[in-house]
Design an enzyme around this catalytic site. Structure first.
Site, PDB file in Angstrom:
ATOM      1  CB  SER A 185      -1.035  -0.066   1.322  1.00 33.48           C
ATOM      2  OG  SER A 185      -1.340   1.277   1.376  1.00 33.48           O
ATOM      3  CE1 TYR A 197      -3.830  -3.178   5.684  1.00 30.74           C
ATOM      4  CE2 TYR A 197      -3.502  -0.526   5.266  1.00 30.74           C
ATOM      5  CZ  TYR A 197      -3.752  -1.977   4.718  1.00 30.74           C
ATOM      6  OH  TYR A 197      -4.062  -2.109   3.580  1.00 30.74           O
ATOM      7  CE  LYS A 247      -1.262  -4.722   3.540  1.00 36.32           C
ATOM      8  NZ  LYS A 247      -1.585  -5.917   2.613  1.00 36.32           N
TER       9      LYS A 247
HETATM   10  P1  NAD Z   1     -10.810  -7.426   1.229  1.00 37.58           P
HETATM   11  O1  NAD Z   1     -11.099  -7.636   2.750  1.00 37.58           O
HETATM   12  O2  NAD Z   1     -11.993  -7.435   0.199  1.00 37.58           O
HETATM   13  O3  NAD Z   1      -9.837  -9.109   0.654  1.00 37.58           O
HETATM   14  C1  NAD Z   1      -9.241  -9.720   1.383  1.00 37.58           C
HETATM   15  C2  NAD Z   1      -9.643 -11.187   1.592  1.00 37.58           C
HETATM   16  O4  NAD Z   1      -8.693 -12.014   2.313  1.00 37.58           O
HETATM   17  C3  NAD Z   1     -10.980 -11.583   2.013  1.00 37.58           C
HETATM   18  O5  NAD Z   1     -11.646 -12.310   1.080  1.00 37.58           O
HETATM   19  C4  NAD Z   1     -10.732 -12.368   3.414  1.00 37.58           C
HETATM   20  O6  NAD Z   1     -11.774 -12.904   3.724  1.00 37.58           O
HETATM   21  C5  NAD Z   1      -9.426 -12.853   3.115  1.00 37.58           C
HETATM   22  N1  NAD Z   1      -8.494 -13.195   4.364  1.00 37.58           N
HETATM   23  C6  NAD Z   1      -8.311 -12.162   5.136  1.00 37.58           C
HETATM   24  N2  NAD Z   1      -7.670 -12.905   6.092  1.00 37.58           N
HETATM   25  C7  NAD Z   1      -7.476 -14.187   5.746  1.00 37.58           C
HETATM   26  C8  NAD Z   1      -6.700 -15.382   6.307  1.00 37.58           C
HETATM   27  N3  NAD Z   1      -6.049 -15.250   7.571  1.00 37.58           N
HETATM   28  N4  NAD Z   1      -6.522 -16.177   5.534  1.00 37.58           N
HETATM   29  C9  NAD Z   1      -7.315 -16.539   4.461  1.00 37.58           C
HETATM   30  N5  NAD Z   1      -8.022 -15.520   3.917  1.00 37.58           N
HETATM   31  C10 NAD Z   1      -7.873 -14.541   4.686  1.00 37.58           C
HETATM   32  O7  NAD Z   1      -9.552  -6.299   1.038  1.00 37.58           O
HETATM   33  P2  NAD Z   1      -9.115  -5.972  -0.411  1.00 37.58           P
HETATM   34  O8  NAD Z   1      -9.644  -4.525  -0.439  1.00 37.58           O
HETATM   35  O9  NAD Z   1      -9.701  -6.964  -1.371  1.00 37.58           O
HETATM   36  O10 NAD Z   1      -7.514  -6.126  -0.262  1.00 37.58           O
HETATM   37  C11 NAD Z   1      -6.777  -6.976  -0.417  1.00 37.58           C
HETATM   38  C12 NAD Z   1      -5.441  -6.842  -0.031  1.00 37.58           C
HETATM   39  O11 NAD Z   1      -5.023  -5.501  -0.674  1.00 37.58           O
HETATM   40  C13 NAD Z   1      -5.265  -6.533   1.605  1.00 37.58           C
HETATM   41  O12 NAD Z   1      -3.959  -7.232   1.760  1.00 37.58           O
HETATM   42  C14 NAD Z   1      -5.078  -5.249   1.806  1.00 37.58           C
HETATM   43  O13 NAD Z   1      -4.372  -4.519   2.726  1.00 37.58           O
HETATM   44  C15 NAD Z   1      -4.277  -4.658   0.480  1.00 37.58           C
HETATM   45  N6  NAD Z   1      -4.862  -3.344   0.030  1.00 37.58           N
HETATM   46  C16 NAD Z   1      -5.978  -2.778  -0.090  1.00 37.58           C
HETATM   47  C17 NAD Z   1      -6.359  -1.372  -0.392  1.00 37.58           C
HETATM   48  C18 NAD Z   1      -7.657  -0.890  -0.754  1.00 37.58           C
HETATM   49  O14 NAD Z   1      -8.140   0.135  -0.565  1.00 37.58           O
HETATM   50  N7  NAD Z   1      -8.817  -1.943  -0.793  1.00 37.58           N
HETATM   51  C19 NAD Z   1      -5.333  -0.589  -0.443  1.00 37.58           C
HETATM   52  C20 NAD Z   1      -3.759  -0.975  -0.196  1.00 37.58           C
HETATM   53  C21 NAD Z   1      -3.707  -2.136  -0.024  1.00 37.58           C
HETATM   54  C1  UD1 Z   2      -6.888   4.726   3.855  1.00 35.75           C
HETATM   55  C2  UD1 Z   2      -5.860   4.196   5.051  1.00 35.75           C
HETATM   56  C3  UD1 Z   2      -4.890   3.471   3.974  1.00 35.75           C
HETATM   57  C4  UD1 Z   2      -5.518   2.358   3.187  1.00 35.75           C
HETATM   58  C5  UD1 Z   2      -6.514   3.097   2.250  1.00 35.75           C
HETATM   59  C6  UD1 Z   2      -7.587   2.080   1.591  1.00 35.75           C
HETATM   60  C7  UD1 Z   2      -5.513   5.998   6.516  1.00 35.75           C
HETATM   61  C8  UD1 Z   2      -4.541   7.066   7.180  1.00 35.75           C
HETATM   62  N1  UD1 Z   2      -5.270   5.227   5.406  1.00 35.75           N
HETATM   63  O1  UD1 Z   2      -6.455   5.732   2.751  1.00 35.75           O
HETATM   64  O2  UD1 Z   2      -3.867   2.789   4.783  1.00 35.75           O
HETATM   65  O3  UD1 Z   2      -4.629   1.601   2.415  1.00 35.75           O
HETATM   66  O4  UD1 Z   2      -7.591   3.646   3.320  1.00 35.75           O
HETATM   67  O5  UD1 Z   2      -8.224   1.223   2.418  1.00 35.75           O
HETATM   68  O6  UD1 Z   2      -6.588   5.740   7.077  1.00 35.75           O
HETATM   69  N2  UD1 Z   2     -12.675  11.195   3.539  1.00 35.75           N
HETATM   70  C9  UD1 Z   2     -14.016  11.970   3.893  1.00 35.75           C
HETATM   71  N3  UD1 Z   2     -14.975  11.487   4.552  1.00 35.75           N
HETATM   72  C10 UD1 Z   2     -15.189  10.032   4.883  1.00 35.75           C
HETATM   73  C11 UD1 Z   2     -14.034   9.260   4.224  1.00 35.75           C
HETATM   74  C12 UD1 Z   2     -12.807   9.687   3.749  1.00 35.75           C
HETATM   75  O7  UD1 Z   2     -13.769  13.302   3.807  1.00 35.75           O
HETATM   76  O8  UD1 Z   2     -16.120   9.519   5.041  1.00 35.75           O
HETATM   77  C13 UD1 Z   2     -11.448  11.594   3.112  1.00 35.75           C
HETATM   78  C14 UD1 Z   2     -10.336  11.461   3.851  1.00 35.75           C
HETATM   79  O9  UD1 Z   2     -10.015  12.401   4.798  1.00 35.75           O
HETATM   80  C15 UD1 Z   2      -9.204  11.400   2.636  1.00 35.75           C
HETATM   81  C16 UD1 Z   2     -10.037  10.801   1.455  1.00 35.75           C
HETATM   82  O10 UD1 Z   2     -11.265  11.163   1.806  1.00 35.75           O
HETATM   83  O11 UD1 Z   2      -8.653  12.738   2.415  1.00 35.75           O
HETATM   84  C17 UD1 Z   2      -9.605   9.422   1.231  1.00 35.75           C
HETATM   85  O12 UD1 Z   2      -9.870   8.567   2.454  1.00 35.75           O
HETATM   86  P1  UD1 Z   2      -9.945   6.978   2.490  1.00 35.75           P
HETATM   87  O13 UD1 Z   2     -10.839   6.616   1.200  1.00 35.75           O
HETATM   88  O14 UD1 Z   2     -10.318   6.606   3.781  1.00 35.75           O
HETATM   89  O15 UD1 Z   2      -8.675   6.531   2.060  1.00 35.75           O
HETATM   90  P2  UD1 Z   2      -7.314   6.979   2.610  1.00 35.75           P
HETATM   91  O16 UD1 Z   2      -7.349   7.796   3.984  1.00 35.75           O
HETATM   92  O17 UD1 Z   2      -6.301   7.736   1.449  1.00 35.75           O
END
Ligand code: NAD
Ligand code: UD1
Length: 335
Positions: A122, A147, A151
């Protein structure tokens, strides 16, 4: 080629599965369903005409993990817990699931001789940016929560594994802010309870499920004072994984690669784009800044283009259109 997706039933994993299945890879999903639903398999079959193999299991279960890895060419490791606020309240669960879980996966990979791994990292590993855009050369910072630290720890563990075993290959994909959904509206992001992230929240305000968006701060040093992020369509992200697979199969060593669009949008710009896409009003009120938030971040995505031949193709209007389509189906506005 047989690819194992840990966490492949989740938001990013399921979208990646559609692209890999359509590209002809054999896909095995390994997921404990703690944050997803088995019905995703039906959606994947409807979208692609193919049904991936599914193993219900936990990455911390060495025996099951080892069995699932037999005959696998590469692993894409999505499994993990991802709610920032929850990680502050439950650090032990987060380090256990994310860090310990990855260690068990690595042990199982060692036992089975699988040496190719793509990891879901991330942009949070950069901490508070000192310069923008963020290149992979920018120093990693201090993430503000467990979290984010999990990472960073995992990235460092993977770098050490690559030093200890010169045949190992680890690609850490640093996602910026993934949003949107598959254009079918059959899969998307459906967080339990009240969403923390901007897009699912905005979508639920537009559908009337939630009343009003809280905009966290309008006094940041950004053009309109609200936070700026590099939003990326989840299908672009999925395609980035498909491009990273040949790379991880043909290279050795550790590398980090940003997956972002390379431009930022403010909260108010996102609200406007969503109103346009949905044809609905998104009422909002300005609130104080949220703890741990940064003013702005966006990627320099050059390395992804140079090494993988990948760049994001979809713009903010596409992202909002597909988020809205998924939300409209989810909330019953659209059949
Ligand atoms: P998500 O929660 O939708 O998917 C994660 C999946 O992993 C789920 O299906 C869950 O059931 C499974 N899981 C969790 N723990 C497990 C375990 N111990 N064993 C087996 N399965 C397990 O999340 P996502 O948004 O698809 O994110 C996927 C990956 O990307 C994560 O590692 C997350 O940290 C990373 N990531 C997500 C974002 C985002 O904004 N969504 C941003 C940066 C990084
Ligand atoms: C957050 C996490 C990041 C994670 C990402 C995706 C933090 C510090 N970072 O990023 O680790 O990878 O989510 O899961 O939490 N906002 C509003 N109102 C809301 C929600 C968000 O104004 O109800 C604003 C936030 O202040 C920010 C932007 O929208 O400026 C994006 O927020 P968000 O979607 O939560 O993502 P990040 O904070 O960038």
């Amino acid at each position: 080629m047989k690819i194992l997706l840990t966490g492949g039933m989740g938001f990013i994993g399921s979208h990646t599965a559609t692209v890999l299945l359509e590209a002809g890879y054999e896909v095995v999903i390994y997921d404990n369903l703690c944050n997803s639903n088995a019905s995703v398999l039906d959606s994947l079959e409807t979208i692609t005409g193919k049904r991936p193999s599914f193993v219900k299991g936990d990455i911390r279960d060495l025996t099951a993990m080892t069995a699932a890895l037999t005959g696998i060419d590469a692993v894409v490791h999505f499994a993990g817990l991802k709610a920032v606020g929850e990680s502050v309240a439950k650090p032990i669960e987060y380090y256990d699931n994310n860090v310990h879980g990855t260690l068990v996966l690595l042990e199982a990979m060692k036992k089975t001789g699988v040496k190719r791994l793509i990891f879901s990292s991330s942009s949070t590993v950069y901490g508070t940016p000192t310069t923008l855009p963020l290149t992979e050369e920018c120093p990693t910072g201090t993430p503000t929560n467990p979290y984010g630290r999990s990472k960073l720890h995992i990235e460092e563990i993977l770098a050490d594994v690559c030093i200890s075993d010169p045949d190992f290959s680890a690609v850490c994909l640093r996602y910026f802010n993934p949003i949107g959904a598959h254009e079918s509206g059959l899969i998307g992001e459906n967080p339990n309870g009240i969403p923390n992230n901007l897009l699912p929240y905005v979508a639920r305000v537009a559908s009337g499920t939630l009343e009003c968006l809280r905009v966290f701060g309008n006094d940041y040093p950004t053009p309109d004072g609200t936070g700026v992020r590099d939003y990326i369509h989840v299908m672009d992200l999925a395609e980035g994984h498909a491009k990273a697979l040949p790379y991880v199969l043909n290279h050795k060593g550790w590398i980090a690669i940003n997956l972002g669009c390379g431009r930022g949008y403010s909260v108010l710009e996102v609200v406007k784009a969503f109103e346009k896409a949905s044809g609905r009003k998104v009422p909002y009120q300005i609130m104080p800044r949220r703890d741990g938030d940064i003013a702005a971040n966006w990627a320099d995505p050059k390395r992804a283009f140079e090494l993988l031949g990948w760049k994001a193709e979809r713009n903010i209007d596409d992202m909002c259109r597909d988020s809205w389509h998924y939300e409209a189906k989810r909330s019953g506005i659209e059949a």
